[in-house]
Design a protein around this motif. Sequence first.
Motif, PDB file in Angstrom:
ATOM      1  N   LEU A  91      73.966  -8.481 133.711  1.00 38.61           N
ATOM      2  CA  LEU A  91      73.747  -7.090 134.471  1.00 38.61           C
ATOM      3  C   LEU A  91      74.652  -7.112 135.593  1.00 38.61           C
ATOM      4  O   LEU A  91      75.011  -5.955 135.795  1.00 38.61           O
ATOM      5  N   SER A  92      74.817  -8.217 136.303  1.00 39.01           N
ATOM      6  CA  SER A  92      75.655  -7.901 137.347  1.00 39.01           C
ATOM      7  C   SER A  92      77.156  -7.471 137.280  1.00 39.01           C
ATOM      8  O   SER A  92      77.631  -6.626 137.796  1.00 39.01           O
ATOM      9  N   ASP A  93      77.704  -7.866 136.006  1.00 42.57           N
ATOM     10  CA  ASP A  93      78.955  -7.505 135.487  1.00 42.57           C
ATOM     11  C   ASP A  93      78.996  -6.162 134.985  1.00 42.57           C
ATOM     12  O   ASP A  93      79.927  -5.112 135.138  1.00 42.57           O
ATOM     13  N   GLY A  94      77.749  -5.846 134.269  1.00 45.14           N
ATOM     14  CA  GLY A  94      77.522  -4.464 134.021  1.00 45.14           C
ATOM     15  C   GLY A  94      77.482  -3.549 135.060  1.00 45.14           C
ATOM     16  O   GLY A  94      78.191  -2.257 134.813  1.00 45.14           O
ATOM     17  N   LEU A  95      76.995  -3.729 136.136  1.00 46.85           N
ATOM     18  CA  LEU A  95      76.794  -2.767 137.163  1.00 46.85           C
ATOM     19  C   LEU A  95      78.417  -2.643 137.896  1.00 46.85           C
ATOM     20  O   LEU A  95      78.757  -1.394 138.300  1.00 46.85           O
ATOM     21  N   ASP A  96      78.992  -3.953 137.866  1.00 51.21           N
ATOM     22  CA  ASP A  96      80.340  -3.672 138.277  1.00 51.21           C
ATOM     23  C   ASP A  96      81.102  -2.825 137.460  1.00 51.21           C
ATOM     24  O   ASP A  96      81.965  -1.812 138.090  1.00 51.21           O
ATOM     25  N   VAL A  97      81.058  -2.924 136.326  1.00 52.62           N
ATOM     26  CA  VAL A  97      81.651  -2.240 135.316  1.00 52.62           C
ATOM     27  C   VAL A  97      81.513  -0.735 135.572  1.00 52.62           C
ATOM     28  O   VAL A  97      82.338   0.362 135.533  1.00 52.62           O
ATOM     29  N   HIS A  98      80.108  -0.345 135.542  1.00 52.06           N
ATOM     30  CA  HIS A  98      79.565   0.932 135.795  1.00 52.06           C
ATOM     31  C   HIS A  98      80.418   1.489 137.048  1.00 52.06           C
ATOM     32  O   HIS A  98      80.720   2.691 137.041  1.00 52.06           O
ATOM     33  N   ARG A  99      80.279   0.774 137.977  1.00 55.70           N
ATOM     34  CA  ARG A  99      80.628   1.346 139.415  1.00 55.70           C
ATOM     35  C   ARG A  99      82.234   1.551 139.273  1.00 55.70           C
ATOM     36  O   ARG A  99      82.738   2.621 139.822  1.00 55.70           O
ATOM     37  N   HIS A 100      82.798   0.683 138.409  1.00 60.70           N
ATOM     38  CA  HIS A 100      84.529   0.905 138.307  1.00 60.70           C
ATOM     39  C   HIS A 100      84.739   2.123 137.603  1.00 60.70           C
ATOM     40  O   HIS A 100      85.696   2.843 137.939  1.00 60.70           O
ATOM     41  N   LEU A 101      83.838   2.386 136.445  1.00 61.78           N
ATOM     42  CA  LEU A 101      84.489   3.654 135.840  1.00 61.78           C
ATOM     43  C   LEU A 101      83.846   4.770 136.632  1.00 61.78           C
ATOM     44  O   LEU A 101      84.601   5.806 136.265  1.00 61.78           O
ATOM     45  N   VAL A 102      82.845   4.949 137.063  1.00 70.17           N
ATOM     46  CA  VAL A 102      82.529   5.876 138.296  1.00 70.17           C
ATOM     47  C   VAL A 102      83.956   6.365 138.981  1.00 70.17           C
ATOM     48  O   VAL A 102      84.059   7.289 139.210  1.00 70.17           O
ATOM     49  N   ASP A 103      84.211   5.248 139.847  1.00 71.33           N
ATOM     50  CA  ASP A 103      85.410   5.134 140.565  1.00 71.33           C
ATOM     51  C   ASP A 103      86.791   6.037 139.717  1.00 71.33           C
ATOM     52  O   ASP A 103      87.344   6.441 140.559  1.00 71.33           O
ATOM     53  N   ALA A 104      86.612   5.522 138.555  1.00 75.98           N
ATOM     54  CA  ALA A 104      87.937   5.883 137.769  1.00 75.98           C
ATOM     55  C   ALA A 104      87.718   7.299 137.202  1.00 75.98           C
ATOM     56  O   ALA A 104      88.564   7.722 136.545  1.00 75.98           O
ATOM     57  N   GLY A 105      86.652   8.078 137.489  1.00 80.23           N
ATOM     58  CA  GLY A 105      86.364   9.413 136.991  1.00 80.23           C
ATOM     59  C   GLY A 105      85.786   9.617 135.466  1.00 80.23           C
ATOM     60  O   GLY A 105      85.879  10.704 134.979  1.00 80.23           O
ATOM     61  N   PHE A 106      85.293   8.425 135.112  1.00 80.55           N
ATOM     62  CA  PHE A 106      84.659   8.544 133.651  1.00 80.55           C
ATOM     63  C   PHE A 106      83.077   8.658 133.651  1.00 80.55           C
ATOM     64  O   PHE A 106      82.298   8.413 132.814  1.00 80.55           O
ATOM     65  N   ASP A 107      82.315   9.001 134.883  1.00 84.77           N
ATOM     66  CA  ASP A 107      81.070   8.970 135.107  1.00 84.77           C
ATOM     67  C   ASP A 107      80.540  10.178 134.277  1.00 84.77           C
ATOM     68  O   ASP A 107      79.357  10.277 134.063  1.00 84.77           O
ATOM     69  N   GLN A 108      81.306  11.183 133.835  1.00 81.79           N
ATOM     70  CA  GLN A 108      80.740  12.269 133.186  1.00 81.79           C
ATOM     71  C   GLN A 108      81.134  12.337 131.556  1.00 81.79           C
ATOM     72  O   GLN A 108      81.041  13.371 131.192  1.00 81.79           O
ATOM     73  N   ASP A 109      81.570  11.131 131.293  1.00 83.41           N
ATOM     74  CA  ASP A 109      81.986  11.007 129.904  1.00 83.41           C
ATOM     75  C   ASP A 109      80.807  10.632 129.029  1.00 83.41           C
ATOM     76  O   ASP A 109      80.175   9.516 129.346  1.00 83.41           O
ATOM     77  N   PRO A 110      80.328  11.492 128.243  1.00 89.70           N
ATOM     78  CA  PRO A 110      79.022  11.137 127.331  1.00 89.70           C
ATOM     79  C   PRO A 110      79.122  10.011 126.538  1.00 89.70           C
ATOM     80  O   PRO A 110      78.235   9.380 126.224  1.00 89.70           O
ATOM     81  N   PHE A 111      80.222   9.705 125.754  1.00 90.15           N
ATOM     82  CA  PHE A 111      80.429   8.694 125.010  1.00 90.15           C
ATOM     83  C   PHE A 111      80.261   7.565 125.913  1.00 90.15           C
ATOM     84  O   PHE A 111      79.183   6.531 125.623  1.00 90.15           O
ATOM     85  N   LEU A 112      80.841   7.214 127.040  1.00 92.84           N
ATOM     86  CA  LEU A 112      80.639   6.050 127.883  1.00 92.84           C
ATOM     87  C   LEU A 112      79.040   6.149 128.410  1.00 92.84           C
ATOM     88  O   LEU A 112      78.352   4.941 128.425  1.00 92.84           O
ATOM     89  N   ALA A 113      78.498   6.968 128.616  1.00 90.86           N
ATOM     90  CA  ALA A 113      76.898   7.409 129.027  1.00 90.86           C
ATOM     91  C   ALA A 113      76.231   6.820 128.050  1.00 90.86           C
ATOM     92  O   ALA A 113      75.235   6.042 128.346  1.00 90.86           O
ATOM     93  N   THR A 114      76.507   7.206 126.877  1.00 94.08           N
ATOM     94  CA  THR A 114      75.605   6.410 125.641  1.00 94.08           C
ATOM     95  C   THR A 114      75.789   5.021 125.757  1.00 94.08           C
ATOM     96  O   THR A 114      74.917   4.344 125.509  1.00 94.08           O
ATOM     97  N   LYS A 115      76.923   4.554 125.798  1.00 95.61           N
ATOM     98  CA  LYS A 115      77.259   3.099 125.566  1.00 95.61           C
ATOM     99  C   LYS A 115      76.521   2.408 127.094  1.00 95.61           C
ATOM    100  O   LYS A 115      75.894   1.109 127.005  1.00 95.61           O
ATOM    101  N   LEU A 116      76.484   2.818 128.140  1.00100.58           N
ATOM    102  CA  LEU A 116      75.898   2.436 129.501  1.00100.58           C
ATOM    103  C   LEU A 116      74.490   2.510 129.263  1.00100.58           C
ATOM    104  O   LEU A 116      73.875   1.318 129.458  1.00100.58           O
TER     105      LEU A 116
END
Length: 655
Positions: A91-116
């Motif tokens: 979970l800790s690594d998952g949270l890090d990846v989530h934060r990273h993709l938000v910083d990279a501008g992928f937070d509104q990507d529906p495909f990645l939202a599904t995966k998250l």
Amino acid sequence: MWALQFHTPHTLRSSSYSVCTARTSSKPPICSLTLNPSNPTKPETNCNHLIQSLCKQGSLKQALEVLSHEPNPTQHTYEALILSCSRQSSLSDGLDVHRHLVDAGFDQDPFLATKLINMYSELDAIDNARKVFDETRKRTIYVWNALFRALTLAGHGQEVLDLYRRMNQIGIPSDRFTYTYVLKACVASESLISLLHTGKEVHAHILRHGYESLVHITTTLVDMYARFGSVSYASYVFDEMPVRNVVSWSAMIACYVKNGRAFEALELFREMILETQDSIPNSVTMVSVLQACAALAALEQGKLIHGYILRRGLDSILPVISALLTMYARCGKLELGQRVFDQMEKRDVVSWNSLISSYGIHGCGRRAIKIFEEMIYHGVSPSHVSFVSVLGACSHAGLVEEGKMLFESMVKQHRIHPSVEHYACMVDILGRANQLDAAAKIIEEMRIEPGPEVWGSLLGSCRIHCNVELAERASRRLFELEPMNAGNYVLLADIYAEASMWDEVKRVKKLLEARGLQKIPGRSWIEVKRHVYTFASVDEFNPQIEQLHALLVKLSTEMKEQGYVPQTKAVLYDLDVEEKERIVLGHSEKLAVAFGLINTSKGETIRISKNLRLCEDCHSVTKFISKFTDREILVRDVNRFHHFKDGICSCGDYW
């Protein structure tokens, strides 16, 4: 051709072909491309490809290190990282990846939202899954489905149904996966009765949108109706299926078994074998079929199924072996169940629990406790079910002090906090031993809300010892918790009848009728020459009924000469003695015993199963018959086994 070279941070060297540079000049490049003389013009990969490769190899930490130096991670890179976090339960690594993709501008990507959402679901972080959904502005049907799946797996069925209504209101069309998750959500909620109507509404939506031909949806419908106990609806859906696979056949067989219709389950399995070639029974099918044999005490059928399992090579699958063990034990062949257990190469806690429970229902409480201790000695930690099994064994054997010690050991030694089922077992242990005040005190001191299991145990004990005052207290709570459970009303009426409180009996019966409920009819089953016969109380349709009644009347006369006195307190009518005696003489288990005496060889053991608790008169009569006819008679009622031989029952009249 370009060849990829990966360097650890300690051995990095600069390269004129570097494509992944550090974000700051203080960090050396992690990824480099080197020229392959065989093809000097084509680059094969970059850091994104490397990250994805590392994730596939299970090297998540290295992948995250490379990610920190990649300025332009792609959607596929984040997908690989999210999946890797799920696989490694981090979970800790998952949270890090989530934060990273938000910083990279992928937070509104529906495909990645599904995966998250899927990742957080698998990591038991349902609140994080909800947050991803709430923060995603463009919600495709895949995003909705991902949250439906996550919430259903987490047991939040009502929330799924609320979101489903909201989705329909805003005009997002459902797809085939939506219906599967929503149907499962209907039975993931605690309020099953009220959600049956919702399940039917979803069924109507499926028909309206033309999804009824999809086998996975119709199979889920069968399973939903099965869990609601709506066997007729499940059967209708199954019969209307244009295509059936092994999963749908297995679901319908399981539906029959779970709802007390084991006879139909075996008939359907026979149909599956004879009429289909594409749907070959699998381990799930066989577990249900073995459970059906166990429910009917159909030993010969069970042996045939055992042979089929061996021929199909399913005898190495633990759930199948555990079900096989249970089948033999519940058919009265405890020694064969023990043999199955002894021959197991690998045993899990389920296997041990099956053996403990098997000895428990046969009244061998001390042996069950010993097996429980052996399990712990062999390094297998007891589960929630282990304690239900061993406490149940104590209850059947009247081992009150042993039961108390085991109950106390749950938290002290095994760090398992008692659930409603465990408290129900303790109430049953004390109640059967006529320690009703102590049983009531257990309920008063419970740290969790007493459920119907607990109050039901108390009411059952009150029935054994005819305690009207406590029975009324328990029944009041049960009528609130389970207003549609006819068995509770019948138990209370039984207690009033034994106390000759006929006005109260009439009142309870009127209450039963006002709620549209009926007493569950007593049924018994007997297997003769590999064929299972069923009997209902006062059965007038059996072709041998006159012969059966004549035999029972003859035996009754002989028994009375030996001191037998009919016990008619189970009759809930204020009738004369002779009429009451006639009614109890027609009980289903007596008819099954008579059928067995007529249709089996002299000296052959008679095996009977019954769907209700064995009444006192049937118990007394069967003891007499076992002595008069020199037969061993095994009767398994809803609670336990009774071995009758030479006029004695293995329960010691404690049941």
